[in-house]
Design an enzyme around this catalytic site. Sequence first.
Site, PDB file in Angstrom:
ATOM      1  N   ASP A   3       1.049  -1.571   0.045  1.00 49.61           N
ATOM      2  CA  ASP A   3       0.232   0.455   0.244  1.00 49.61           C
ATOM      3  C   ASP A   3       0.947   0.995   0.143  1.00 49.61           C
ATOM      4  O   ASP A   3       1.921   0.792   0.508  1.00 49.61           O
ATOM      5  CB  ASP A   3      -1.082   0.391   0.780  1.00 49.61           C
ATOM      6  CG  ASP A   3      -2.106   1.365   1.434  1.00 49.61           C
ATOM      7  OD1 ASP A   3      -2.486   0.489   0.629  1.00 49.61           O
ATOM      8  OD2 ASP A   3      -2.132   2.426   1.591  1.00 49.61           O
ATOM      9  N   GLU A  15      -4.457   2.744  -4.828  1.00 46.57           N
ATOM     10  CA  GLU A  15      -2.977   2.941  -4.530  1.00 46.57           C
ATOM     11  C   GLU A  15      -2.536   1.587  -3.832  1.00 46.57           C
ATOM     12  O   GLU A  15      -1.556   0.874  -3.515  1.00 46.57           O
ATOM     13  CB  GLU A  15      -2.240   3.785  -3.523  1.00 46.57           C
ATOM     14  CG  GLU A  15      -3.195   3.798  -2.240  1.00 46.57           C
ATOM     15  CD  GLU A  15      -4.370   4.082  -1.928  1.00 46.57           C
ATOM     16  OE1 GLU A  15      -4.905   4.059  -0.840  1.00 46.57           O
ATOM     17  OE2 GLU A  15      -5.245   3.900  -2.998  1.00 46.57           O
TER      18      GLU A  15
END
Length: 312
Positions: free
Chosen positions: A190, A233
């Site tokens: 992440d 993301e």
Amino acid sequence: MTDGSTPPADQMQQLQAQLAAALAEVAHLKEKLDAALDGTGICIWQGRPQSGDLTVFNYQNFEIGDMAPHFGLWLAKLHPHDKQAVLDNYYAHLAGKTPCYEAVYRTLTPDGSVCWLWDRGRVVERDDAGQPLRILGAHRDITLEKEHEAQLAMQARLDPLTGLANRRGLLDFLKSIDRRGGSYALAMVDVDHFKQFNDLHGHDIGDRVLIAIARSLSAPLSDYDLCGRWGGEEFLLVLGNADMAAANDVIVQLHQAVQRLTVSSGEQDLSTTVSIGLTVHQPGENFDEVLLRADRALLSAKRKGRNMVCRR
């Protein structure tokens, strides 16, 4: 004419006129059929199962040499992965078990290239014992359609921004590993504080950062591994046949590589970091259980301050 000799001249002329009219009608019907089939790619064929003879009546996009004049030659051109299914369909129809024969299959040319065909036929004549004498059908080259389908299927599994596998592609990959009973390591990645990064620098810069990270994560992977964009993301790495020690070495190197990344924005060089959760598939687990454990490891990395690798 009463004695079986030559018919009178007027009767002969009448028969000749009828024959000429019939031949003209046949030519007219053939002309109409050719016009109807022109550009469709459909070839009409006839088979005689007892002798094995095959005849093609119109070639469309094919060359004469492309067509096998005998069942044995056609059989030899069938792709080995398709042969049994095609023959099962064909013989089931000859035996009267199905209303028609229909198959989609590949043939191999002498140079090894593949041609996809749609093929359909129906027995139109049987002998007194019910054995097939003649089968009439049509086939069409669908190679371009198959290639287009393959391209669409690939695109459906790719993320348009990064070019990596998307969530669907990753799940298909994990399912295939589960079916084979393989082992693997799973890392969930992440990008730290990405929303703030986007708000501060704009989405165009944010996209460039995601592309750069995608390249950095995927570049060193082997053919047994897969890196994809899980969403937003977040990225997912599947490392095939890797235990925790081997997977940890790879992930630590990737984590450090992302730390070295910079993206130019005007006169400014921007950088970012990632948090990573790493786990390893255990015997008997399905991919959902492994994903859940990787997600929990990622959550631990975030809670501990981000920009680190946590393992479970």
